[in-house]
Design an enzyme around this catalytic site. Structure first.
Site, PDB file in Angstrom:
ATOM      1  N   ASP A   1     -29.917 -20.936  26.158  1.00 35.53           N
ATOM      2  CA  ASP A   1     -30.209 -21.621  25.176  1.00 35.53           C
ATOM      3  C   ASP A   1     -31.325 -20.462  24.742  1.00 35.53           C
ATOM      4  O   ASP A   1     -31.744 -20.234  25.283  1.00 35.53           O
ATOM      5  CB  ASP A   1     -30.754 -22.567  24.931  1.00 35.53           C
ATOM      6  CG  ASP A   1     -30.235 -23.096  22.657  1.00 35.53           C
ATOM      7  OD1 ASP A   1     -30.895 -22.283  22.220  1.00 35.53           O
ATOM      8  OD2 ASP A   1     -29.870 -23.564  22.891  1.00 35.53           O
TER       9      ASP A   1
ATOM     10  N   GLU B   1     -16.384 -26.081   9.062  1.00 35.91           N
ATOM     11  CA  GLU B   1     -15.860 -26.600   9.484  1.00 35.91           C
ATOM     12  C   GLU B   1     -14.308 -26.254   9.605  1.00 35.91           C
ATOM     13  O   GLU B   1     -14.260 -25.518   8.697  1.00 35.91           O
ATOM     14  CB  GLU B   1     -15.655 -28.006   9.757  1.00 35.91           C
ATOM     15  CG  GLU B   1     -16.440 -28.855   9.799  1.00 35.91           C
ATOM     16  CD  GLU B   1     -17.481 -28.467  11.652  1.00 35.91           C
ATOM     17  OE1 GLU B   1     -16.601 -28.464  12.560  1.00 35.91           O
ATOM     18  OE2 GLU B   1     -18.190 -28.879  11.664  1.00 35.91           O
TER      19      GLU B   1
ATOM     20  N   ASP C   1     -29.848 -14.437  25.108  1.00 39.96           N
ATOM     21  CA  ASP C   1     -29.227 -14.543  22.981  1.00 39.96           C
ATOM     22  C   ASP C   1     -27.745 -14.586  23.708  1.00 39.96           C
ATOM     23  O   ASP C   1     -27.210 -13.957  24.221  1.00 39.96           O
ATOM     24  CB  ASP C   1     -30.102 -13.399  22.615  1.00 39.96           C
ATOM     25  CG  ASP C   1     -29.466 -13.360  20.787  1.00 39.96           C
ATOM     26  OD1 ASP C   1     -28.357 -13.939  20.488  1.00 39.96           O
ATOM     27  OD2 ASP C   1     -29.724 -13.239  20.142  1.00 39.96           O
ATOM     28  N   MET C   2     -27.501 -15.415  22.561  1.00 40.94           N
ATOM     29  CA  MET C   2     -26.013 -15.644  23.199  1.00 40.94           C
ATOM     30  C   MET C   2     -24.536 -14.467  22.213  1.00 40.94           C
ATOM     31  O   MET C   2     -24.152 -14.436  22.699  1.00 40.94           O
ATOM     32  CB  MET C   2     -25.166 -16.714  22.439  1.00 40.94           C
ATOM     33  CG  MET C   2     -25.454 -16.790  21.140  1.00 40.94           C
ATOM     34  SD  MET C   2     -24.633 -19.004  20.697  1.00 40.94           S
ATOM     35  CE  MET C   2     -25.157 -18.907  18.849  1.00 40.94           C
TER      36      MET C   2
ATOM     37  N   HIS D   1     -19.437 -23.513  14.961  1.00 45.00           N
ATOM     38  CA  HIS D   1     -19.853 -24.330  13.204  1.00 45.00           C
ATOM     39  C   HIS D   1     -20.380 -24.048  12.952  1.00 45.00           C
ATOM     40  O   HIS D   1     -20.491 -23.843  11.506  1.00 45.00           O
ATOM     41  CB  HIS D   1     -19.019 -25.550  13.006  1.00 45.00           C
ATOM     42  CG  HIS D   1     -20.211 -26.925  13.701  1.00 45.00           C
ATOM     43  ND1 HIS D   1     -20.090 -28.187  13.065  1.00 45.00           N
ATOM     44  CD2 HIS D   1     -21.173 -26.400  14.024  1.00 45.00           C
ATOM     45  CE1 HIS D   1     -21.368 -28.485  14.181  1.00 45.00           C
ATOM     46  NE2 HIS D   1     -22.364 -27.595  14.258  1.00 45.00           N
ATOM     47  N   ASP D   2     -21.568 -22.913  13.375  1.00 47.51           N
ATOM     48  CA  ASP D   2     -22.587 -23.285  12.481  1.00 47.51           C
ATOM     49  C   ASP D   2     -22.804 -21.314  11.884  1.00 47.51           C
ATOM     50  O   ASP D   2     -23.389 -20.977  11.121  1.00 47.51           O
ATOM     51  CB  ASP D   2     -24.247 -22.825  13.395  1.00 47.51           C
ATOM     52  CG  ASP D   2     -24.183 -24.325  14.362  1.00 47.51           C
ATOM     53  OD1 ASP D   2     -24.333 -25.381  13.051  1.00 47.51           O
ATOM     54  OD2 ASP D   2     -24.474 -24.367  15.403  1.00 47.51           O
TER      55      ASP D   2
ATOM     56  N   GLU E   1     -15.351 -28.691  19.533  1.00 46.80           N
ATOM     57  CA  GLU E   1     -15.813 -28.852  18.115  1.00 46.80           C
ATOM     58  C   GLU E   1     -14.765 -29.481  17.013  1.00 46.80           C
ATOM     59  O   GLU E   1     -13.979 -29.842  16.947  1.00 46.80           O
ATOM     60  CB  GLU E   1     -15.161 -27.368  17.138  1.00 46.80           C
ATOM     61  CG  GLU E   1     -16.236 -26.085  17.358  1.00 46.80           C
ATOM     62  CD  GLU E   1     -17.817 -26.002  17.527  1.00 46.80           C
ATOM     63  OE1 GLU E   1     -17.595 -26.932  16.177  1.00 46.80           O
ATOM     64  OE2 GLU E   1     -18.334 -25.493  17.247  1.00 46.80           O
TER      65      GLU E   1
ATOM     66  N   GLY F   1     -26.201 -22.689  24.276  1.00 45.43           N
ATOM     67  CA  GLY F   1     -26.806 -23.074  23.162  1.00 45.43           C
ATOM     68  C   GLY F   1     -26.636 -24.831  23.844  1.00 45.43           C
ATOM     69  O   GLY F   1     -26.133 -25.444  22.483  1.00 45.43           O
TER      70      GLY F   1
ATOM     71  N   LYS G   1     -20.179 -26.228  22.890  1.00 46.11           N
ATOM     72  CA  LYS G   1     -20.093 -27.430  22.099  1.00 46.11           C
ATOM     73  C   LYS G   1     -21.159 -26.860  20.508  1.00 46.11           C
ATOM     74  O   LYS G   1     -21.923 -26.973  20.882  1.00 46.11           O
ATOM     75  CB  LYS G   1     -20.327 -28.626  22.521  1.00 46.11           C
ATOM     76  CG  LYS G   1     -20.390 -29.817  22.256  1.00 46.11           C
ATOM     77  CD  LYS G   1     -20.748 -31.154  22.566  1.00 46.11           C
ATOM     78  CE  LYS G   1     -22.323 -30.999  23.127  1.00 46.11           C
ATOM     79  NZ  LYS G   1     -22.898 -31.777  21.706  1.00 46.11           N
TER      80      LYS G   1
END
Length: 361
Positions: free
Chosen positions: A227, A327, A247-248, A265-266, A294, A204, A261
């Site tokens: 990405d 988070e 695609d991760m 959190h998304d 994060e 990403g 990084k």
């Protein structure tokens, strides 16, 4: 006993009185909370910090308004607000009747291409696309509530970005802006984590800013910026960095180590576990490591407590802008990391909002 009771009662009444008086002041911060963001955005769009920096000496209101082609009376009010917020400072020289403006460490973060610029992040968060979901936040919190961003724009933030390149570029610029601050902090604060790493993939990684900074700091590392295709298509070339699209959730390019990084959190816990499993599959079992960067929501008195308020605000940003992101506390990170199959992890604190969470097989 009666006297002690009266004294306690009096102290309690005084405390309540002080709280009431403070509340009368504090409520206005929330009524007009949008003003600070709007005025700082205005300052960036006008180029106030850039103009003062280019001038290379204190700048009067007339000089500033002439340079920026602004109405002096309006600009004076903007500057009065920004000076009161300690974003700029005023000084008087021996020849001046009126003050001149100078930079502060905070105003230098509003220089568009400055070394520590945060303008791209601010412009992203203040864009109409990102502001609109906040107006639907209460609907998100309700039982069976709808994601705010999706309710407003008809699709989640990632699909929206894929089909709206201008917004995608805003996101990439904002992530690059953060990388220019946090990655040097990682290099300075815990650069030893890259010892023995010959290849590194940034999952990403956006336009490759993180990987390009690391490639310069550790030139022996072969860097892979990974990405989605529409992001990689516009990523600039960089020495020592290979851009790879994919695609991760499907797979991650093989490397000695992974850095990820401000991505996890998304997503919700299940998605984080899935992503981390793909990261674990990409690294060697013996010496591989995953470097998670994060924010960490800490208890009072934690080692990173200076940034706790920022972490809590970021958590609200995740609620407004993602479908299931959040988070996490240390306990929550322990859960997703261990469920992804990692045996252990350590937390390293750096001079940034984020921490470095080092997960190893």
């Amino acid at each position: 006993m009666g006297e002690i009771h009266s004294e306690v009662t009096w102290e309690k009444e005084e405390e309540e009185k002080e709280e009431e008086e403070q509340a009368q002041v504090d409520i206005w911060k929330y009524i007009f909370g949008f003003v600070e963001l709007s005025v700082v955005k205005c300052a960036i769009e006008l180029g106030i910090a850039d103009a003062i920096e280019k001038h290379k000496k204190p700048m009067s209101l007339i000089e500033l308004s002439t340079t920026l082609k602004c109405d002096p009376s309006y600009l004076n009010r903007i500057m009065r607000f920004l000076v009161h917020r300690k974003i700029f400072k005023t000084i008087y020289t021996s020849h001046d009747t009126y003050p001149s403006y100078v930079q502060t460490p905070l105003s230098r973060r509003l220089i568009k291409n400055g070394e520590k610029s945060m303008t791209a992040l601010l412009l992203l968060e203040s864009s109409p696309v990102m502001v609109a979901p906040w107006l639907s936040l209460s609907g998100r919190v309700l039982v069976n509530g709808n994601p705010s961003f999706e309710k407003v724009h008809g699709e989640d933030v990632w699909r929206y970005a894929a089909s709206n390149l201008d917004h995608s570029n805003l996101i990439n610029d904002a992530m690059a802006c953060d990388a220019k601050v946090v990655v040097p902090a990682i290099v300075e604060g815990c650069g030893e984590i890259f010892d023995g790493v010959e290849s590194l993939v940034d999952v990403g990684g956006g336009n490759g800013t993180t990987m390009s900074i690391l490639a310069k700091a550790f030139p022996w590392i072969h860097g892979i910026n990974f990405d989605l295709p529409h992001v990689i298509d516009v990523a600039p070339k960089c020495d020592g960095v290979e851009h790879v699209a994919g695609d991760m959730f499907m797979s991650v390019p093989k490397a000695d180590a992974v850095i990820i990084k401000w991505v996890l959190h998304d997503w919700g816990d299940d998605e984080c576990i899935q992503i981390l499993k793909k990261c674990r599959e990409a690294i060697p079992k013996e010496k591989g490591k995953v470097i998670i960067v994060e924010a960490l929501i800490e208890e009072e008195g934690g080692k990173h407590n200076n940034y706790k308020d920022v972490g809590l605000m970021l958590d609200m940003v995740m609620m407004a802008h993602t479908n299931i992101g959040k988070e996490r506390t240390l306990k929550e990170w322990d859960y997703v990391i261990k469920m992804a199959g990692f045996k252990e992890f350590t937390v390293k604190y750096i001079n940034a909002v984020q921490c470095v969470i080092l997960a190893s097989c």
